[in-house]
Motif scaffolding. Structure first.
Motif, PDB file in Angstrom:
ATOM      1  N   VAL A 293      61.912 126.795   6.249  1.00 27.99           N
ATOM      2  CA  VAL A 293      60.608 126.171   6.475  1.00 27.99           C
ATOM      3  C   VAL A 293      60.745 124.691   6.117  1.00 27.99           C
ATOM      4  O   VAL A 293      61.150 124.346   5.009  1.00 27.99           O
TER       5      VAL A 293
ATOM      6  N   LYS B 136      57.346 121.595   3.736  1.00 24.44           N
ATOM      7  CA  LYS B 136      56.405 122.238   2.828  1.00 24.44           C
ATOM      8  C   LYS B 136      56.992 122.185   1.425  1.00 24.44           C
ATOM      9  O   LYS B 136      58.193 122.239   1.246  1.00 24.44           O
TER      10      LYS B 136
ATOM     11  N   THR C 250      61.071 126.834  10.964  1.00 29.37           N
ATOM     12  CA  THR C 250      59.624 126.703  11.062  1.00 29.37           C
ATOM     13  C   THR C 250      59.231 125.335  10.529  1.00 29.37           C
ATOM     14  O   THR C 250      59.577 124.985   9.402  1.00 29.37           O
ATOM     15  N   ARG C 251      58.527 124.561  11.340  1.00 29.18           N
ATOM     16  CA  ARG C 251      58.110 123.206  10.948  1.00 29.18           C
ATOM     17  C   ARG C 251      56.622 123.214  10.621  1.00 29.18           C
ATOM     18  O   ARG C 251      55.816 123.623  11.423  1.00 29.18           O
ATOM     19  N   ILE C 252      56.293 122.703   9.421  1.00 28.90           N
ATOM     20  CA  ILE C 252      54.912 122.598   8.985  1.00 28.90           C
ATOM     21  C   ILE C 252      54.501 121.147   9.204  1.00 28.90           C
ATOM     22  O   ILE C 252      55.076 120.230   8.642  1.00 28.90           O
TER      23      ILE C 252
ATOM     24  N   GLU D 122      65.251 132.339   7.527  1.00 30.84           N
ATOM     25  CA  GLU D 122      64.345 131.284   7.980  1.00 30.84           C
ATOM     26  C   GLU D 122      64.430 130.088   7.057  1.00 30.84           C
ATOM     27  O   GLU D 122      64.667 130.219   5.863  1.00 30.84           O
TER      28      GLU D 122
END
Length: 146
Positions: free
Chosen positions: A88, A91, A140-142, A86
């Motif tokens: 991210v 972040k 995964t986008r924050i 993954e």
């Protein structure tokens, strides 16, 4: 493909200012003749300054067909892309391996519990190149709520 690390302007200016002040005071002390009794301190200042400048100017990431390589001054390593599970986006990681010079970069999670924080100049370009090489990696986008 090679990616330079994005540099946070405040951090870059702050580290450069401190380095220049320390180097300047050591050189002035040695030139005036007062510094030879503290030569050990001056050697530590010169070595520390060289280390900081090395990190500021030689932090980057190399993406090959099978692996991701990072270097931050003398610190370097390699992670096979097949081990990455993954990425991210957006972040900042404050603890752990962090060969980066800016906030809101990428956290690359690999193996079961390992991660590394990087800050390429363009997060999106880096992710695009990674996905060309291994499209099974979860992104995964924050979103920023501030």
């Amino acid at each position: 493909m090679y990616f330079k690390s994005r540099k946070e302007p405040f951090l870059f200016i702050f580290l450069y200012a401190i380095t220049l002040v320390l180097l300047g005071s050591s050189v002035t002390d040695i030139i005036t003749g007062n510094g030879w009794s503290h030569i050990g301190v001056h050697i530590i200042v010169f070595l520390s300054s060289g280390f900081v400048l090395w990190i500021l100017h030689h932090t980057g990431y190399l993406l090959t067909d099978r692996s991701f390589r990072y270097h931050c001054g003398p610190i370097s390593g390699e992670i096979a892309l097949e081990r990455v599970g993954e990425i991210v986006v957006g972040k900042t990681m404050y603890v752990g391996l962090k060969p980066a010079l800016a906030r809101k970069g990428l956290i690359i999670k690999y193996d079961k519990y390992n991660d590394i924080y990087i800050s390429p100049e363009s997060n999106e370009e880096f992710i695009g190149e990674v996905l060309k090489r291994n499209d099974t990696i979860k992104i995964t986008r924050i979103s920023s709520s501030r």
